[in-house]
Design a protein around this motif. Structure first.
Motif, PDB file in Angstrom:
ATOM      1  N   GLN A 360       0.849  -1.195   0.000  1.00 47.60           N
ATOM      2  CA  GLN A 360       0.000   0.000   0.000  1.00 47.60           C
ATOM      3  C   GLN A 360       0.882   1.243   0.000  1.00 47.60           C
ATOM      4  O   GLN A 360       2.012   1.226   0.463  1.00 47.60           O
ATOM      5  CB  GLN A 360      -0.930   0.011   1.207  1.00 47.60           C
ATOM      6  N   SER A 361       0.335   2.337  -0.533  1.00 51.70           N
ATOM      7  CA  SER A 361       1.131   3.564  -0.569  1.00 51.70           C
ATOM      8  C   SER A 361       1.119   4.240   0.794  1.00 51.70           C
ATOM      9  O   SER A 361       2.048   4.950   1.143  1.00 51.70           O
ATOM     10  CB  SER A 361       0.572   4.515  -1.624  1.00 51.70           C
ATOM     11  N   GLU A 369      -6.196   9.387  -5.419  1.00 51.22           N
ATOM     12  CA  GLU A 369      -6.594   8.194  -6.140  1.00 51.22           C
ATOM     13  C   GLU A 369      -5.565   7.083  -5.913  1.00 51.22           C
ATOM     14  O   GLU A 369      -4.356   7.354  -5.850  1.00 51.22           O
ATOM     15  CB  GLU A 369      -6.700   8.508  -7.631  1.00 51.22           C
ATOM     16  N   THR A 370      -6.065   5.838  -5.834  1.00 52.02           N
ATOM     17  CA  THR A 370      -5.175   4.716  -5.541  1.00 52.02           C
ATOM     18  C   THR A 370      -4.074   4.571  -6.579  1.00 52.02           C
ATOM     19  O   THR A 370      -2.919   4.314  -6.243  1.00 52.02           O
ATOM     20  CB  THR A 370      -5.995   3.413  -5.486  1.00 52.02           C
ATOM     21  N   ARG A 371      -4.437   4.751  -7.869  1.00 49.44           N
ATOM     22  CA  ARG A 371      -3.423   4.515  -8.910  1.00 49.44           C
ATOM     23  C   ARG A 371      -2.280   5.510  -8.846  1.00 49.44           C
ATOM     24  O   ARG A 371      -1.177   5.235  -9.314  1.00 49.44           O
ATOM     25  CB  ARG A 371      -4.071   4.521 -10.297  1.00 49.44           C
ATOM     26  N   PHE A 372      -2.514   6.671  -8.277  1.00 53.07           N
ATOM     27  CA  PHE A 372      -1.440   7.673  -8.197  1.00 53.07           C
ATOM     28  C   PHE A 372      -0.706   7.614  -6.860  1.00 53.07           C
ATOM     29  O   PHE A 372       0.486   7.903  -6.797  1.00 53.07           O
ATOM     30  CB  PHE A 372      -2.000   9.076  -8.410  1.00 53.07           C
ATOM     31  N   GLY A 373      -1.428   7.253  -5.804  1.00 48.78           N
ATOM     32  CA  GLY A 373      -0.795   7.173  -4.496  1.00 48.78           C
ATOM     33  C   GLY A 373      -0.225   8.516  -4.064  1.00 48.78           C
ATOM     34  O   GLY A 373      -0.703   9.573  -4.474  1.00 48.78           O
ATOM     35  N   ILE A 374       0.787   8.472  -3.221  1.00 48.30           N
ATOM     36  CA  ILE A 374       1.328   9.713  -2.663  1.00 48.30           C
ATOM     37  C   ILE A 374       2.267  10.419  -3.632  1.00 48.30           C
ATOM     38  O   ILE A 374       2.159  11.623  -3.872  1.00 48.30           O
ATOM     39  CB  ILE A 374       2.070   9.419  -1.336  1.00 48.30           C
ATOM     40  N   VAL A 375       3.200   9.669  -4.217  1.00 46.04           N
ATOM     41  CA  VAL A 375       4.265  10.320  -4.987  1.00 46.04           C
ATOM     42  C   VAL A 375       3.704  11.013  -6.232  1.00 46.04           C
ATOM     43  O   VAL A 375       3.943  12.199  -6.459  1.00 46.04           O
ATOM     44  CB  VAL A 375       5.368   9.311  -5.382  1.00 46.04           C
ATOM     45  N   ALA A 376       2.915  10.269  -7.039  1.00 40.86           N
ATOM     46  CA  ALA A 376       2.411  10.852  -8.285  1.00 40.86           C
ATOM     47  C   ALA A 376       1.393  11.962  -8.015  1.00 40.86           C
ATOM     48  O   ALA A 376       1.238  12.869  -8.836  1.00 40.86           O
ATOM     49  CB  ALA A 376       1.810   9.773  -9.180  1.00 40.86           C
TER      50      ALA A 376
ATOM     51  N   ARG B 175       3.056  -1.347 -10.481  1.00 43.06           N
ATOM     52  CA  ARG B 175       3.379  -0.004 -10.967  1.00 43.06           C
ATOM     53  C   ARG B 175       3.548  -0.070 -12.473  1.00 43.06           C
ATOM     54  O   ARG B 175       4.112  -1.012 -12.995  1.00 43.06           O
ATOM     55  CB  ARG B 175       4.695   0.473 -10.336  1.00 43.06           C
ATOM     56  N   GLN B 176       3.037   0.963 -13.184  1.00 39.98           N
ATOM     57  CA  GLN B 176       3.144   0.948 -14.640  1.00 39.98           C
ATOM     58  C   GLN B 176       4.616   1.084 -15.035  1.00 39.98           C
ATOM     59  O   GLN B 176       5.336   1.937 -14.527  1.00 39.98           O
ATOM     60  CB  GLN B 176       2.325   2.088 -15.242  1.00 39.98           C
ATOM     61  N   GLU B 182       1.097   3.425  -8.406  1.00 36.42           N
ATOM     62  CA  GLU B 182       1.140   2.481  -7.295  1.00 36.42           C
ATOM     63  C   GLU B 182       0.472   1.174  -7.713  1.00 36.42           C
ATOM     64  O   GLU B 182      -0.407   1.178  -8.580  1.00 36.42           O
ATOM     65  CB  GLU B 182       0.396   3.068  -6.090  1.00 36.42           C
ATOM     66  N   PRO B 183       0.836   0.050  -7.058  1.00 32.87           N
ATOM     67  CA  PRO B 183       0.130  -1.201  -7.324  1.00 32.87           C
ATOM     68  C   PRO B 183      -1.327  -1.074  -6.880  1.00 32.87           C
ATOM     69  O   PRO B 183      -1.617  -0.362  -5.914  1.00 32.87           O
ATOM     70  CB  PRO B 183       0.859  -2.236  -6.468  1.00 32.87           C
ATOM     71  N   ARG B 184      -2.238  -1.764  -7.601  1.00 31.36           N
ATOM     72  CA  ARG B 184      -3.653  -1.561  -7.297  1.00 31.36           C
ATOM     73  C   ARG B 184      -4.503  -2.716  -7.804  1.00 31.36           C
ATOM     74  O   ARG B 184      -4.128  -3.416  -8.731  1.00 31.36           O
ATOM     75  CB  ARG B 184      -4.110  -0.234  -7.916  1.00 31.36           C
ATOM     76  N   VAL B 185      -5.667  -2.865  -7.191  1.00 27.30           N
ATOM     77  CA  VAL B 185      -6.587  -3.947  -7.520  1.00 27.30           C
ATOM     78  C   VAL B 185      -7.883  -3.330  -8.031  1.00 27.30           C
ATOM     79  O   VAL B 185      -8.449  -2.448  -7.383  1.00 27.30           O
ATOM     80  CB  VAL B 185      -6.890  -4.796  -6.266  1.00 27.30           C
TER      81      VAL B 185
END
Lengths: 607, 202
Positions: A360-361, A369-376, B175-176, B182-185
């Motif tokens: 997990q981030s 958003e989950t796909r970006f997390g903290i860094v992005a 991660r792309q 981030e990794p994700r489901v």
């Protein structure tokens, strides 16, 4: 959690790769801008030349006939005021016009006016929610068009200013019609088209369908307050997916550092920004032209080092700012830990099992958003406010106090850290004039920049440019917190409520457009106040910049002597950074202390 | 110069209006239509919203999160859209400030709901499972957030942990390019896969 090596290495790799790619595309971009703006690109001349000539002939424009700065300014103002009128009218008439499958009503007078000023000034502040307000026609023919034309206006102004420095004993600074046509046709349009295709490949939508109703896997129950004021439970088993021509608008929204989202959630919406890769492309698109312009500047004044010096100053401030936001957001929010959530960063290096199930981030994920997390998310927030973009892929209002203060301060610095298309560099060059002026005072010599003596008229204009936006921000904030129609819009209690208003004024006066979006700003009071801030913050500065361009062009070039301070070395870079930070700090720290700084102290006290 | 400012304005009217019209047509009509034509011809699935169909029924988009509250489904990110969660015609975050008591309260309630649905679960509760996403439509959760919910779903569906974990793995993206994001489901796709499995093994 912050001692976690895995976190730091990934953060450094993501940010490092971003900067590396940016550095690699700066020079080709800068050369391309130089060539097309000077009519020296063979491809552009071959493909666009005939169209360009047709346009000029049809409109009676003589492309080789250059303009005095006042003429240039009149042309620019006329062109932009026509834009405001048109965007306003289209919104007011959209119900009766085609491409409105959701049958959205005409936009209200104050909101339409605010939006018209907002998009023409390259601010793209949005008091409305896109997917429930604007017809497809308005999105395309009013908003997308201004995404192009406002960026083209910025490009024209910066090229005119650089001409001023590069020329000597000249009366003119270029032809506005030619500059705006070339900026649009050869720079913004082809880049947008390419980016739109990449974005569609990642999943950004592009269609003219009515909103699609789908049947959800599980029905959703929710309570609403009915007409009698009673709480009633309702159930829905459908979801309505907003549609539209998004990719074409998304591309220019980033490349033109506009930032006005098709949807309310902007680049956080999965249809605007579906993957980490689309996110990376969008962040690169924001800085592409502003960074490239640094190189164009070097080419035009005949000394590439001048361009790289400005670039370095920008890059250094940027890296520090990113670092602070990433740190603050990953450190998380003690209040949420107290509520029972785990904010630790967990990556492959910190777990025993190879399955990756525990990843997990962590960090402050509220409004991210989950796909970006903290860094992005942190990187995006820094990029969008360093530039005058204002697109968001995370909700700045929910950032930690320091994480939200950095974007606010970057805007307050005048968006000179790469900055908006054109506007970033022209404001930074004014800071360069200020820096050499201060240096000149310190060593007791007449200040000069790029072989031009800096005189009283130039310093007067510089003072206007440096002081106009702080005045708008601070007086505007003072007014808004003093009247009921201002404070009623606040969404969060305490110091954060003040931050919401300060952010709104900082964002609009500096033509950014991002928001602490809890503030309910779609009211006649805010629509009017913020429209004034946007208009004066944009055109007040542009007029002063054009005046300086004219003044510089007219000056004789003085030869380099022993007394000349070089403006391509580390000393100058330091001075330039110093000028930017000093003005920004002196002007804004008192206001910031009342908002994010006090909030950060309170937050640490919670722990 | 000064006294001809009016003349300049009058002279500039024609090019200003004309150029505005021409550039508006190019950037506001030709460009979006050309982009649409390309998207619809070469990547219609993406351009139309990455829709998921079952038979002839559209049941969602792989990019848009849906609301799940039943024990047998994996739950997604909390959503702050109104009037109901995951309203894909009104994207929005909560915009609650970090020290807003309402935020701490909301997180506390979400933690309590997770615990109530699976009282024996002692795993730490991942932050992304109890905080509202930026869009209110986030289709994904972290692997940790999926992992936390395995025991509840296993109990509700009477499946083995391995079966469910395998499905999670199939719907997880790293991660792309190994670096970005981030990794994700994907929650909707995971739940669809679960439903299919249960249909086959009643």
């Amino acid at each position: 959690m912050l001692s976690n090596a895995g976190f730091f290495s990934n953060a450094i790799v993501q940010v490092g790769l971003y900067l590396t790619v940016l550095l690699l595309i700066t020079k080709p971009m800068g050369i391309w801008i130089y060539k097309v703006m000077h009519g020296e690109s063979a491809i552009a001349n071959k493909v666009g030349g005939p169209i360009e000539r047709l346009i000029y002939r049809g409109l009676g424009v003589k492309p080789e006939q250059e303009m005095h700065w006042k003429h240039y300014a009149v042309a620019l103002m006329l062109f932009n005021i026509i834009g405001i009128a048109f965007v306003y009218l289209l919104q007011r008439l959209q119900f009766s016009l085609p491409l409105n499958p959701q049958q959205f009503a005409n936009v209200s007078v104050d909101s339409a006016f605010n939006t018209a000023v907002s998009f023409v000034t390259n601010t793209n502040w949005q008091g409305y929610a896109g997917e429930s307000t604007m017809s497809y026609l308005t999105q395309m023919l009013a908003l997308t068009v201004q995404n192009f034309l406002s960026a083209a206006t910025g490009l024209a102004v910066v090229i005119a200013l650089i001409r001023g420095f590069a020329r000597h004993s000249a009366k003119t600074i270029g032809n506005f019609w030619v500059d705006i046509t070339r900026s649009t046709l050869y720079i913004l349009l082809p880049l947008s088209f390419i980016l739109a295709i990449f974005l569609m490949g990642q999943g950004v939508i592009q269609n003219f369908d009515a909103y699609k109703q789908v049947t959800t896997l599980q029905p959703t129950s929710y309570s609403i307050t009915d007409a009698a004021g009673e709480l009633a439970t309702q159930t829905t088993s459908t979801q309505t997916l907003a549609m539209g021509p998004v990719a074409s608008q998304e591309a220019i929204k980033m490349l033109g550092t506009n930032g006005g989202g098709f949807f309310n959630a902007n680049s956080a919406h999965p249809f605007e920004n579906p993957t980490p890769l689309s996110n990376l492309l969008q962040m690169l698109a924001i800085f592409l032209i502003p960074a490239g312009l640094c190189f164009t500047f070097g080419l035009m004044v005949g000394d590439k080092r001048q361009g790289w010096a400005v670039f370095s100053a920008m890059a250094m401030v940027f890296v520090v700012m990113v670092g602070v936001v990433v740190w603050a957001e990953q450190a998380g929010n003690p209040a949420l830990a107290n509520s029972g959530a785990n904010q630790s960063f967990i990556d492959q290096s910190s777990i025993a099992s190879p399955s990756g199930m525990e990843l997990q981030s962590g960090g402050n994920m509220e409004g991210k958003e989950t796909r970006f997390g903290i860094v992005a998310s942190s990187l995006f927030a820094t990029v969008t406010t360093a530039a005058s973009c204002g697109a968001v892929n995370a909700m700045h209002d929910s950032f930690t106090p320091i994480g939200g203060m950095v974007p606010m301060w970057l805007m307050q610095l005048g968006e000179v850290i790469f900055g908006g298309v054109g506007s970033g560099l022209y404001t930074m060059l004014i800071y360069a004039v200020l820096a050499v002026f201060i240096a000149g005072l310190m060593i007791g010599r007449t200040p000069e920049y790029l072989g031009k003596k800096i005189e009283i008229f130039d310093m007067k204009m510089t003072a206007i440019i440096i002081l106009a936006t702080p005045l708008l921000v601070l007086i505007g904030t003072a007014v808004a917190v003093s009247v009921a129609s201002g404070t009623v819009g606040i969404a969060n209690p305490g110091a954060h409520g003040f931050s919401e208003i300060l952010y709104a004024l900082s964002s609009t006066a500096n033509n950014n457009g991002s928001a602490f979006a809890g503030l309910s700003a779609n009211t006649p009071f805010y629509n009017t106040l913020l429209a004034i801030a946007m208009f004066v913050g944009r055109f007040g500065i542009i007029l002063a910049v054009l005046a300086i361009a004219g003044s510089m062009a007219a000056k004789k070039r003085i030869p380099v002597s022993l007394g000349t301070m070089p403006t391509h070395g580390p000393l100058f870079v330091t001075l330039l950074i110093g000028a930017v930070i000093l003005v920004g700090a002196l002007t804004y720290i008192p206001a910031l202390a009342l908002g994010p700084i006090v909030e950060q102290l309170l937050m640490t006290a919670v722990n | 110069m000064e006294n001809s400012l009016k003349n300049i304005t009058l002279q500039s009217l024609r090019p200003a209006l004309g150029l505005f019209v021409i550039l508006s047509i190019i950037t506001g009509i030709v460009y979006p239509l050309l982009t649409t034509a390309l998207g619809q011809s070469f990547m219609p699935a993406q351009a139309n919203g990455s829709l998921i169909t079952q038979g002839d029924k559209v049941i969602g988009s792989s990019l848009i999160g849906q609301n799940f509250t039943e024990a047998k489904y994996f739950w997604g990110r909390p959503s702050a859209t109104g009037p109901y969660p995951n309203n894909a015609a009104a994207s929005s975050g909560s915009n609650q400030g970090p020290l807003n008591p309402a935020l701490a309260e909301a997180v506390k309630n979400r933690v309590a709901a997770l615990k109530a649905a699976d009282s024996d679960n002692t795993l730490p509760i991942p932050i992304d499972l109890v905080t509202a996403s930026a869009s209110g439509l986030d289709p994904e959760i972290s692997p940790a957030a999926a992992n936390y919910q395995v025991s509840r779903v296993v109990k509700a569906r009477e499946l083995t942990v391995e079966t469910v974990q395998k499905l999670i793995a199939e719907n997880t993206k790293g991660r792309q390019w190994g670096v970005f994001g981030e990794p994700r489901v994907n929650v909707l796709q995971l739940n669809i896969a679960l439903d299919k499995l249960t249909v086959i093994q009643p």
